[in-house]
Design a protein around this motif. Sequence first.
Motif, short mmCIF file in Angstrom:
data_model
loop_
_atom_site.label_atom_id
_atom_site.label_comp_id
_atom_site.label_asym_id
_atom_site.label_seq_id
_atom_site.Cartn_x
_atom_site.Cartn_y
_atom_site.Cartn_z
N THR A 1 0.83 -1.20 0.00
CA THR A 1 0.00 0.00 0.00
C THR A 1 0.86 1.25 0.00
N ALA A 2 0.35 2.28 -0.61
CA ALA A 2 1.04 3.57 -0.63
C ALA A 2 -0.02 4.66 -0.61
N ASN A 3 0.25 5.70 0.16
CA ASN A 3 -0.62 6.87 0.10
C ASN A 3 0.21 8.11 0.40
N CYS A 4 -0.38 9.22 0.07
CA CYS A 4 0.33 10.48 0.22
C CYS A 4 -0.69 11.55 0.60
N ASN A 5 -0.37 12.31 1.63
CA ASN A 5 -1.19 13.44 2.06
C ASN A 5 -0.54 14.71 1.53
N VAL A 6 -1.29 15.51 0.81
CA VAL A 6 -0.80 16.80 0.32
C VAL A 6 -1.79 17.87 0.76
N ILE A 7 -1.25 18.92 1.36
CA ILE A 7 -2.07 20.07 1.72
C ILE A 7 -1.50 21.29 1.00
N LEU A 8 -2.37 21.99 0.29
CA LEU A 8 -2.02 23.24 -0.38
C LEU A 8 -2.91 24.30 0.25
N ALA A 9 -2.29 25.28 0.90
CA ALA A 9 -3.07 26.26 1.65
C ALA A 9 -2.53 27.67 1.46
N ASP A 10 -3.34 28.63 1.87
CA ASP A 10 -2.95 30.03 1.80
C ASP A 10 -2.49 30.55 3.16
#
Length: 179
Positions: free
Chosen positions: A48-57
Amino acid sequence: MADFEIIIAGFGGQGILFTGKTLAYAGLVENRELSWLPSYGPEMRGGTANCNVILADSPIGSPIVERPNVLMVMNTPSLDKYESTVQPGGKIFVDSTLVSRKVERDDVEVYYIPATQTAADEGLAGLANMILLGAMLEKTDCIKEENTAAALHKVIPARKATLFDANMKAIELGRNLVK
């Protein structure tokens, strides 16, 4: 610009972490606050593989995405695991070549993209992740289209620089599949 909390999930070897890294670098190019948190099972390829990405101001308090507003899945176990976590009104992008079941919720937008089949048909084997990314970019506007190339130049290693055009083609295919 809106804040995006994204989970990208599938099997190791599908380019899950690469996809997340591409989004993160695009966020850097746009001078946004960002977080990239990769995770994979001990088996790596095939696990299994996962990735959390947050793009914020504004500054990000935690790199962990518990309630994504965008989910991209490339296998059924990932859809099973994360479907219920998506915020109402969120978007789910599914590789419909590899995931046969439908999303059970009706309070989210769902896009079924035959990414793996399209990649094979177009001679882009191994780039289903980029086709899904293109669809996600088209429907979320989480990064500006013109920053995709700059991000790819950063994340594609020099020894694989010849794959830049194929990656860009795959992203454009994904965009066109959902227009």
